[in-house]
Structure formats: C-alpha cells, structure tokens
Design a protein around this motif. Structure first.
Motif, PDB file in Angstrom:
ATOM      1  N   ARG A   1     -11.437 -44.917  -5.327  1.00 26.89           N
ATOM      2  CA  ARG A   1     -11.528 -45.137  -3.880  1.00 26.89           C
ATOM      3  C   ARG A   1     -12.414 -46.325  -3.503  1.00 26.89           C
ATOM      4  O   ARG A   1     -13.428 -46.570  -4.122  1.00 26.89           O
TER       5      ARG A   1
ATOM      6  N   ASN B   1     -13.829 -47.823   0.402  1.00 24.79           N
ATOM      7  CA  ASN B   1     -13.764 -47.859   1.854  1.00 24.79           C
ATOM      8  C   ASN B   1     -13.601 -49.321   2.246  1.00 24.79           C
ATOM      9  O   ASN B   1     -14.256 -50.203   1.696  1.00 24.79           O
TER      10      ASN B   1
ATOM     11  N   GLU C   1     -10.139 -45.315   4.065  1.00 25.90           N
ATOM     12  CA  GLU C   1     -10.338 -44.995   2.658  1.00 25.90           C
ATOM     13  C   GLU C   1      -9.043 -45.309   1.935  1.00 25.90           C
ATOM     14  O   GLU C   1      -7.990 -44.787   2.286  1.00 25.90           O
TER      15      GLU C   1
END
Length: 142
Positions: free
Chosen positions: A96, A98, A117
């Motif tokens: 992941r 952001n 995200e």
C-alpha cells in the motif's frame, strides 16, 4: 471543525496535472460535482505513475484504489480555468501507498484535497504485491 490542509512532503516529488472543468462536470448546484473529484484523484495518481514508469513496468504492475477520502474547501464553478491537481505519495506499507492530492484553482487556492489508498498488484494475477524497493525512488524529490 476545520480540516488541516495537506502540505506536500519535502522529500517527495510533487507531480502536477492540469484539469479541465467541463460542462458535464457541473451539477444542479452550479459547481463541479463531488464524483468528478474522485475521478480527478484517480487521474492524478495514474498520470504520475505513467510519467515515471515505462511500458514494461506498467505491464508488470497495476494499482487498485481501495479507499478515497476528500475534503472540500471551495467550489469550482463552470468558468474555472487553470485548475490543477498536485500529487505526491506517502510511505509504502507492504503493498500500500497513500497518495495525496490537492485540487487548486487558477489562483492557487485549495478547492479540495484527497487521500487515496492504492494497492500494488501483479498485473497478470491481480494479487497484491509488496512494493519493490526500486519503485519509491521514482517518487522522491529530484
């Protein structure tokens, strides 16, 4: 309660994408519809990825947005010009990232900001994959 404004990180590249306010973006309240902003968050992230990685990397990896959060500060009206998205990434966490986006009007005023995200996936299997160490340097300030 006022939301704090997102400020770009000093160690990250700030990628800018010009945005066009089109007639179909305007809702019954006379300004750019909220749904358009979600598309702009995606457009900014995709354009930044495409600008930094070649066709081979883009064929191997893809990104899936799993969450969007948007704060609205000032409406964009039908005659708005010079609108742009400014975007940068945070720190990777497994698969992941952001991604942060500021939508600014032609005078540089913050109209909206968002965080998405994104999850890196193998383009062939669509399974999440830990972000390789060689991806982050492409998003660092040069």
């Amino acid at each position: 309660m006022a939301r704090p404004q997102l400020e770009p990180r000093a160690d990250r590249e700030i990628f800018e994408l010009p945005l066009e306010v089109r007639p179909e973006h305007i809702d019954e309240n006379g300004h750019v519809n909220n749904v358009v902003y979600v598309g702009w968050l995606q457009d900014a992230g995709t354009a930044h990825w495409n600008a930094r990685f070649d066709a081979d990397a883009r064929a191997k990896w893809s990104w899936v947005g799993t969450r969007h959060e948007i704060d609205y500060f000032r409406p964009l009206m039908p005659d708005a010009t010079g609108v742009k998205a400014r975007t940068w990434v945070g720190d990777p966490h497994g698969p992941r990232f952001n991604r942060y986006v500021r939508i600014e009007d032609g005078e540089g005023r913050l109209c909206a900001q968002g965080v998405t995200e994104w999850v890196l996936v193998d383009a062939a299997t669509m399974r999440p994959h830990r972000i390789p160490a060689d991806i982050l340097p492409a998003f660092e300030r040069r």
